[in-house]
Enzyme design. Sequence first.
Site, PDB file in Angstrom:
ATOM      1  N   GLU A  54      -6.373  -1.097 -13.516  1.00 47.10           N
ATOM      2  CA  GLU A  54      -5.785  -1.184 -14.764  1.00 47.10           C
ATOM      3  C   GLU A  54      -4.393  -0.320 -14.864  1.00 47.10           C
ATOM      4  OE1 GLU A  54      -8.324  -3.836 -16.245  1.00 47.10           O
ATOM      5  OE2 GLU A  54      -6.559  -3.141 -16.807  1.00 47.10           O
TER       6      GLU A  54
ATOM      7  N   ARG B 236      -0.862  -2.631 -15.317  1.00 48.60           N
ATOM      8  CA  ARG B 236      -0.365  -2.431 -16.679  1.00 48.60           C
ATOM      9  C   ARG B 236       0.970  -1.446 -16.699  1.00 48.60           C
ATOM     10  NH1 ARG B 236      -5.060  -3.201 -21.419  1.00 48.60           N
ATOM     11  NH2 ARG B 236      -6.719  -3.903 -19.855  1.00 48.60           N
TER      12      ARG B 236
ATOM     13  N   ASP C 180     -10.533 -12.704  -7.743  1.00 45.07           N
ATOM     14  CA  ASP C 180      -9.139 -13.507  -8.105  1.00 45.07           C
ATOM     15  C   ASP C 180      -7.835 -13.008  -7.723  1.00 45.07           C
ATOM     16  OD1 ASP C 180      -9.534 -11.493  -9.932  1.00 45.07           O
ATOM     17  OD2 ASP C 180      -9.211 -12.571 -11.706  1.00 45.07           O
TER      18      ASP C 180
ATOM     19  N   GLU D 227      -5.089 -16.825 -18.618  1.00 41.74           N
ATOM     20  CA  GLU D 227      -4.943 -17.711 -17.211  1.00 41.74           C
ATOM     21  C   GLU D 227      -4.750 -19.146 -17.265  1.00 41.74           C
ATOM     22  OE1 GLU D 227      -6.575 -13.686 -17.157  1.00 41.74           O
ATOM     23  OE2 GLU D 227      -7.466 -15.496 -18.207  1.00 41.74           O
TER      24      GLU D 227
END
Length: 684
Positions: free
Chosen positions: A302, A306, A436, A570
Amino acid sequence: MVFRKLPGVSASGMGLRLSQKFVFLLFLSGLVTLCFGALFFLPDSVRLKRIFLSKSENPAVTVGSDNELSKKVPVDQEHQRAGVKGGEANVKLKVSRKPSVTHGARTVERSVGSRAQDEWSPARAHEPAARDERVTSAAHNGQRGSAFSYEMFKKCLLKPALGKDQGKPSDSETLQRREKVKEMMKFAWDNYKQYAWGKNELRPLTRNGHIGNMFGGLRGASIVDSLDTLYIMGLMEEYEEAKEWVQNNLDLNSHIPTELWPVAKPTDNITDPGRMAHTATNKTAIRRPPARDANGEASLFEVNIRYVGGLLSAFYLTGAEIFKQKVLELGEKLLPAFNTPTGIPRGVINLGSSGTSWSWGWASAGSSILAEFGTLHLEFVHLSELSGNPVFTEKVMNIRKLLNKIEKPHGLYPNFLSPVSGNWVQHHVSIGGLGDSFYEYLIKSYLMSDKTDEEAKKMYYSAMEAIETNLVQKSPGGLTYVAEWRGGILDHKMGHLACFSGGMIGIGADDGPAGQKQHYLDLAAEITHTCHESYSRSATKLGPEAFRFDGGAEATATRLSDRYYILRPEVIESYMYMWRLTHDPKYREWGWEAVEALEKHCRVDAGFSGIRDVYASTVSHDNMQQSFFLSETLKYLYLLFSDDDLLPLEDWVFNTEAHPLPVIRKRCLQEHGTRQDDGQTSLE
């Protein structure tokens, strides 16, 4: 003397018999063992324990069954964006993007994990920091490459980043729709500023800020995530506010004074460590040993996508040195996570001085998550570009080296890998949560290298072949979807996180095997159509966290825990890519349907909120405005209604948080560097 108290020993102290000597030695050895062994039951912070053990205890890692500290306890829904994107309406986690959710690696279960299976010791606490001190000191002592030149970088772009007129569309309807998206961004930003400024995310119903546990001591996640979106949309006053906050308030050395940490309990619909599911879950806390200080402990995934991604893109778009300074400082704080026997980083890192790292408590046998350690490449390569320090690139290339070496079942990449042994832990394969963004970063690494990274290209297309062979399915109703694979058995479920794959397959169509371009474009369009169906078949016209294709269901959620929507991007991401690749007007129409649904069901008086059931006519909000809504969802919508020259795909790739990073044209940079050197020489 103690021995004078022993039976059969004379008070005169005469010599001892053999049996008496044995009894005495046995007693003495037991006493010594008892005293020394007691050290191991002292708190880790006790000075005496550190003195005796710091030099003798090896930094071993224990891989085994869960202990009490790693018991899987439900986590608060907002922390599940990372890997668990599902959950009851009142539960949440994030490796998927959670409702009160955590963002998943796009897929790591972003759950607020416990320190998991790894055995902690004072030796381990100091070893990572010591190792990386050597890395840092070497960098500061000049062991770097050539200095980065922002002016040379701009000369190597094929087109202006913001286009001829900031991507302004020529037709009035599209322009009006783009302006609506811009208004949504300003509305979301203004409410965050008013009620949650400096916190990580906004709670719009209660009008207060949310901090969470995914970022350690870092604050302002919504600010850093919004920098490039504000700049691209021309919201310059807001951008300057964000820049000023980064300069004056982004503290990379802050701490969290707390002894209570929530521990995530994964659910069977964990979807994404990279983008951990933000699911609402019950929040439970356990008390940790005093030495296991919570200060600065954060999700590597994260923080990377980010904060590192956000600061990198802000620097490349604006040239403001403060962003470069902050991102290089933060990047060095992430290096200790790679100090494992294999070089595969663990999922959680202490951003403070100790530099310790460990695996998520819910991760099987202390494993690392594919979508987390596989979603570092883009950012780390750029950290090396800016710093001239090759260590960042070396770290991620070592990950690729190991993945190429180990055997892959049917050519597939399972989601769990041991950072100790380098072996797969479970044979669970998913292009959604937990897996993913690993695949996304393979094709984007190739594109970002100006199509010179042949290894990334080979890995991506080999993986795609295995995915098509084993996972891609067609429903009785004709919908194409990507199932999950559990030890050879298909689970006919597709997560919202997996809907990014339409865009991914589309941007990779040009460079696949000969004659396969149209095949890949068709596959991308079919998957994107299926994901749109998951939206159109709900009462709110927003898609569920996961939808199934069994028991007569098609593209609909059959479990209550899969029905929520947490402002995820998405599906809209794939609309944007497919529009740019085909210019089929249906993608803009589908995007506008999403805008109308967001306005009707997710907009509240003080921001935007996720909803707990997309099939309910009367919605229940989860009280969370995710930072990725500002970074991804609204940015992709804005680009969908803009001309293609706004952040042209020839020059830019988007990380999994939608932060644009430039293509690295090594030859061009070297040529401009040589010319600059020649010019300096002639002047001298």
